[in-house]
Scaffold this motif. Structure first.
Motif, mmCIF file in Angstrom:
data_model
loop_
_atom_site.group_PDB
_atom_site.id
_atom_site.type_symbol
_atom_site.label_atom_id
_atom_site.label_comp_id
_atom_site.label_asym_id
_atom_site.label_seq_id
_atom_site.Cartn_x
_atom_site.Cartn_y
_atom_site.Cartn_z
ATOM 1 N N THR A 60 -1.720 1.743 5.123
ATOM 2 C CA THR A 60 -0.666 0.786 5.445
ATOM 3 C C THR A 60 -1.190 -0.642 5.577
ATOM 4 N N ALA A 61 -2.455 -0.883 5.220
ATOM 5 C CA ALA A 61 -3.045 -2.222 5.350
ATOM 6 C C ALA A 61 -3.191 -2.883 3.984
ATOM 7 N N ARG A 62 -3.148 -4.225 4.010
ATOM 8 C CA ARG A 62 -3.263 -5.005 2.777
ATOM 9 C C ARG A 62 -4.077 -6.265 3.062
ATOM 10 N N LEU A 63 -4.998 -6.591 2.155
ATOM 11 C CA LEU A 63 -5.800 -7.809 2.226
ATOM 12 C C LEU A 63 -5.591 -8.568 0.930
ATOM 13 N N ARG A 64 -5.194 -9.840 1.048
ATOM 14 C CA ARG A 64 -5.013 -10.697 -0.132
ATOM 15 C C ARG A 64 -5.836 -11.960 0.058
ATOM 16 N N TYR A 104 -4.837 -13.347 3.666
ATOM 17 C CA TYR A 104 -3.772 -12.673 4.418
ATOM 18 C C TYR A 104 -4.210 -11.242 4.688
ATOM 19 N N TYR A 105 -4.121 -10.828 5.942
ATOM 20 C CA TYR A 105 -4.420 -9.444 6.323
ATOM 21 C C TYR A 105 -3.189 -8.918 7.046
ATOM 22 N N VAL A 106 -2.600 -7.839 6.526
ATOM 23 C CA VAL A 106 -1.337 -7.339 7.050
ATOM 24 C C VAL A 106 -1.437 -5.844 7.340
ATOM 25 N N THR A 107 -1.019 -5.459 8.549
ATOM 26 C CA THR A 107 -0.887 -4.055 8.940
ATOM 27 C C THR A 107 0.501 -3.915 9.572
ATOM 28 N N PRO A 108 0.946 -2.695 9.863
ATOM 29 C CA PRO A 108 2.245 -2.564 10.534
ATOM 30 C C PRO A 108 2.281 -3.251 11.909
ATOM 31 N N GLU A 109 1.113 -3.408 12.562
ATOM 32 C CA GLU A 109 1.065 -3.995 13.897
ATOM 33 C C GLU A 109 0.938 -5.508 13.902
ATOM 34 N N LEU A 110 0.297 -6.079 12.865
ATOM 35 C CA LEU A 110 0.031 -7.522 12.898
ATOM 36 C C LEU A 110 -0.037 -8.110 11.508
ATOM 37 N N LYS A 111 0.077 -9.446 11.492
ATOM 38 C CA LYS A 111 -0.126 -10.229 10.280
ATOM 39 C C LYS A 111 -1.046 -11.367 10.676
ATOM 40 N N VAL A 132 -5.684 -20.733 11.278
ATOM 41 C CA VAL A 132 -5.401 -19.329 11.559
ATOM 42 C C VAL A 132 -4.042 -19.167 12.241
ATOM 43 N N ALA A 133 -3.312 -18.167 11.813
ATOM 44 C CA ALA A 133 -2.072 -17.773 12.476
ATOM 45 C C ALA A 133 -2.095 -16.255 12.622
ATOM 46 N N LEU A 134 -1.731 -15.770 13.808
ATOM 47 C CA LEU A 134 -1.666 -14.346 14.094
ATOM 48 C C LEU A 134 -0.270 -14.041 14.585
ATOM 49 N N MET A 135 0.391 -13.058 13.959
ATOM 50 C CA MET A 135 1.745 -12.684 14.329
ATOM 51 C C MET A 135 1.801 -11.204 14.680
ATOM 52 N N ARG A 136 2.352 -10.904 15.846
ATOM 53 C CA ARG A 136 2.612 -9.527 16.280
ATOM 54 C C ARG A 136 4.069 -9.499 16.705
ATOM 55 N N ASP A 137 4.862 -8.697 16.034
ATOM 56 C CA ASP A 137 6.312 -8.699 16.253
ATOM 57 C C ASP A 137 6.815 -10.133 16.139
ATOM 58 N N ARG A 138 7.413 -10.667 17.215
ATOM 59 C CA ARG A 138 7.939 -12.032 17.180
ATOM 60 C C ARG A 138 6.992 -13.030 17.848
ATOM 61 N N ASP A 139 5.842 -12.553 18.333
ATOM 62 C CA ASP A 139 4.863 -13.421 18.978
ATOM 63 C C ASP A 139 3.977 -14.059 17.917
ATOM 64 N N GLU A 149 -12.153 -7.776 17.601
ATOM 65 C CA GLU A 149 -13.075 -6.659 17.783
ATOM 66 C C GLU A 149 -12.247 -5.398 17.577
ATOM 67 N N VAL A 150 -12.388 -4.792 16.411
ATOM 68 C CA VAL A 150 -11.503 -3.705 15.998
ATOM 69 C C VAL A 150 -11.597 -2.507 16.939
ATOM 70 N N THR A 151 -12.795 -2.001 17.187
ATOM 71 C CA THR A 151 -12.957 -0.813 18.033
ATOM 72 C C THR A 151 -12.490 -1.065 19.451
ATOM 73 N N ASN A 152 -12.828 -2.234 20.010
ATOM 74 C CA ASN A 152 -12.471 -2.559 21.391
ATOM 75 C C ASN A 152 -11.025 -3.007 21.539
ATOM 76 N N ARG A 153 -10.350 -3.226 20.403
ATOM 77 C CA ARG A 153 -8.969 -3.718 20.405
ATOM 78 C C ARG A 153 -8.867 -4.995 21.250
ATOM 79 N N ARG A 154 -9.796 -5.905 21.010
ATOM 80 C CA ARG A 154 -9.848 -7.173 21.732
ATOM 81 C C ARG A 154 -9.734 -8.307 20.728
ATOM 82 N N THR A 155 -8.904 -9.301 21.030
ATOM 83 C CA THR A 155 -8.678 -10.435 20.151
ATOM 84 C C THR A 155 -8.915 -11.728 20.919
#
Length: 178
Positions: A60-64, A104-111, A132-139, A149-155
């Motif tokens: 479900t991920a895409r990198l452009r 652009y990096y897009v997953t169901p959780e973030l853009k 840089v722009a990070l979008m999660r839902d409407r945030d 940090e992917v494993t730690n789920r820290r941004t």
């Protein structure tokens, strides 16, 4: 020429699919589909260059991006003077992925978008820089440097000498400001 491009894309796809699934663009795993205008395999340098409208999909991920460089780690027993031989030797494990230009990096959780993005397997970290722009839902959050940090789920978002900006919509619906 079209046959050469198709063969090059097939080579890269075969190398990535044949490699251990440690570095991936999706936590779902599975086959990695790559589309680009040009593909270059630099066996001695253990690199694959993807140039021109690069579109990579996995699960479900895409990198452009405009260009992507995939760096492979040396395999056991391999030396710089004697690299793996031919396609059958495979490149092995992906060490890093560098995406440049309109990333652009897009997953169901973030853009996420930026001018440059780099994934490092050793730290399981994605760093995006430049507008840089990070979008999660409407945030939405904007800055100059994003570290995920992917494993730690820290941004972490940095302003790069300026400030970061955020719009958080906790209710998931837009509120009119007076």
């Amino acid at each position: 020429m079209a046959l050469l491009k198709a063969a090059g894309a097939g080579l890269v796809l075969g190398l990535l699919m044949g490699a251990p699934a440690f570095a991936q663009i999706s936590s779902d795993g599975g086959p990695i589909y790559i589309n680009s205008e040009r593909t270059e395999s630099l066996e001695r340098e253990r690199k694959v260059l993807l140039v021109g409208n690069v579109d990579i999909r996995q699960g479900t991920a895409r990198l452009r991006a405009d260009t992507v460089t995939i760096q492979f780690a040396p395999q056991q027993g391999e030396t710089a003077a004697q690299p793996a031989q031919g396609v059958a030797g495979s490149f092995g494990q992906v060490e890093s992925i560098l995406a440049e230009g309109n990333v652009y990096y897009v997953t169901p959780e973030l853009k996420a978008k930026g001018d440059r993005g780099n994934y490092e397997l050793a730290t399981d970290t994605i760093v995006m820089t430049g507008n840089v722009a990070l979008m999660r839902d409407r945030d939405v959050a904007e800055g100059q440097r994003l570290v995920m940090e992917v494993t730690n789920r820290r941004t972490r978002l940095e302003g790069g000498g300026g400030r970061t900006r955020m719009v958080i919509d906790p209710e998931g619906k837009s509120q009119e400001t007076p």
